[in-house]
Design a protein around this motif. Sequence first.
Motif, PDB file in Angstrom:
ATOM      1  N   ARG A 151       0.684  -1.337   0.125  1.00 52.11           N
ATOM      2  CA  ARG A 151       0.157  -0.036   0.115  1.00 52.11           C
ATOM      3  C   ARG A 151       0.703   1.266  -0.024  1.00 52.11           C
ATOM      4  O   ARG A 151       0.361   2.279   0.633  1.00 52.11           O
ATOM      5  N   LYS A 152       2.289   1.208  -0.709  1.00 47.72           N
ATOM      6  CA  LYS A 152       2.895   2.105  -0.728  1.00 47.72           C
ATOM      7  C   LYS A 152       2.700   3.004  -2.228  1.00 47.72           C
ATOM      8  O   LYS A 152       3.290   4.193  -2.365  1.00 47.72           O
ATOM      9  N   GLU A 153       2.295   2.265  -3.071  1.00 49.76           N
ATOM     10  CA  GLU A 153       2.113   2.690  -4.341  1.00 49.76           C
ATOM     11  C   GLU A 153       0.697   2.554  -4.975  1.00 49.76           C
ATOM     12  O   GLU A 153       0.196   1.626  -4.737  1.00 49.76           O
ATOM     13  N   VAL A 154       0.507   3.337  -5.881  1.00 49.48           N
ATOM     14  CA  VAL A 154      -0.937   3.477  -6.508  1.00 49.48           C
ATOM     15  C   VAL A 154      -0.900   3.726  -7.709  1.00 49.48           C
ATOM     16  O   VAL A 154      -0.259   4.688  -8.106  1.00 49.48           O
ATOM     17  N   THR A 155      -1.741   3.241  -8.853  1.00 49.26           N
ATOM     18  CA  THR A 155      -1.897   3.280 -10.129  1.00 49.26           C
ATOM     19  C   THR A 155      -3.438   3.759 -10.365  1.00 49.26           C
ATOM     20  O   THR A 155      -4.160   3.029 -10.129  1.00 49.26           O
ATOM     21  N   ILE A 156      -3.408   4.685 -11.273  1.00 45.32           N
ATOM     22  CA  ILE A 156      -5.142   5.093 -11.535  1.00 45.32           C
ATOM     23  C   ILE A 156      -4.929   5.634 -13.114  1.00 45.32           C
ATOM     24  O   ILE A 156      -4.125   5.882 -13.745  1.00 45.32           O
ATOM     25  N   LYS A 157      -5.874   4.790 -13.683  1.00 50.51           N
ATOM     26  CA  LYS A 157      -6.039   4.975 -15.030  1.00 50.51           C
ATOM     27  C   LYS A 157      -7.383   5.607 -15.126  1.00 50.51           C
ATOM     28  O   LYS A 157      -8.287   5.372 -14.885  1.00 50.51           O
ATOM     29  N   LEU A 158      -7.219   6.921 -16.029  1.00 51.86           N
ATOM     30  CA  LEU A 158      -8.340   7.842 -16.042  1.00 51.86           C
ATOM     31  C   LEU A 158      -9.038   8.033 -17.589  1.00 51.86           C
ATOM     32  O   LEU A 158      -8.096   7.912 -18.473  1.00 51.86           O
ATOM     33  N   PRO A 159      -9.970   8.398 -17.746  1.00 52.51           N
ATOM     34  CA  PRO A 159     -10.518   8.521 -19.068  1.00 52.51           C
ATOM     35  C   PRO A 159     -10.195  10.090 -19.289  1.00 52.51           C
ATOM     36  O   PRO A 159      -9.834  10.968 -18.544  1.00 52.51           O
ATOM     37  N   ARG A 160     -10.037  10.362 -20.728  1.00 53.80           N
ATOM     38  CA  ARG A 160      -9.426  11.566 -20.989  1.00 53.80           C
ATOM     39  C   ARG A 160     -10.581  12.644 -20.860  1.00 53.80           C
ATOM     40  O   ARG A 160     -11.635  12.218 -20.646  1.00 53.80           O
ATOM     41  N   ALA A 161     -10.122  13.954 -20.860  1.00 51.05           N
ATOM     42  CA  ALA A 161     -10.885  15.250 -20.547  1.00 51.05           C
ATOM     43  C   ALA A 161     -11.809  15.297 -21.829  1.00 51.05           C
ATOM     44  O   ALA A 161     -11.583  14.828 -22.778  1.00 51.05           O
TER      45      ALA A 161
END
Length: 224
Positions: free
Chosen positions: A126-136
């Motif tokens: 729980r020290k690294e996190v990755t997020i994938k977002l949709p484009r604006a």
Amino acid sequence: MKAPLEAPPEAPPKPRRRPWRFLAGLLVVVIILAVGARLTWSWLNPFGETSIDRSQPVLLQSIHNLSRFEAATGNFQVVVDLEKDASFLPDAVKGSRTLFVGAGGVDAYVDFGGMPNGALTMSPDRKEVTIKLPRAQLEKPNLDNKRSYVYAQQRGLFDRVEDFLSSSPADQQELYVLAEKKIAEAAQASDLRNRADQNTKAMLQGMLGTLGFDKVTVKFADEP
């Protein structure tokens, strides 16, 4: 022997009234009458208008939950040059040309509600996190009525008569729609969406960093 009689002293000459005093007094009277007439006319103005607001109460039609981040706003201005010509008549008889200044803003946002399952992953410690977002995405242009106006207009004789007999705001609506279309095209061609992507990325990195994550990786759905 009687003493001779002394002649009575002469009466002092009467002061002459100066004509300028009379004119000054007359001028004061005229000014007072003019001011009084102006105040009376303002109070009893038969051509004055009174505004009465008889609008109905505002009706709430619906509420929508928002799960998006407003990341950037672009301000645009366009001059719409709209000309309408008749096929067989000169412009002085039938035809019009209007210059319309349209000004408004376009918001760029990232919709967090569209994130699929698994868009957020954390390391086992729980020290690294990755997020994938949709484009604006871009919102519909919002024209500012205070800064949008008809700059100049030329109309033929028939158009003037038609405008005098009709109170339809169709021409104004057409100008607004055309200005919105041009602003939307300009927003699509601008760097607004990229700016919103970068602002959203920086916001999430800063927020998750304060939550104790040592490494925050923000990617977009179309990135490997």
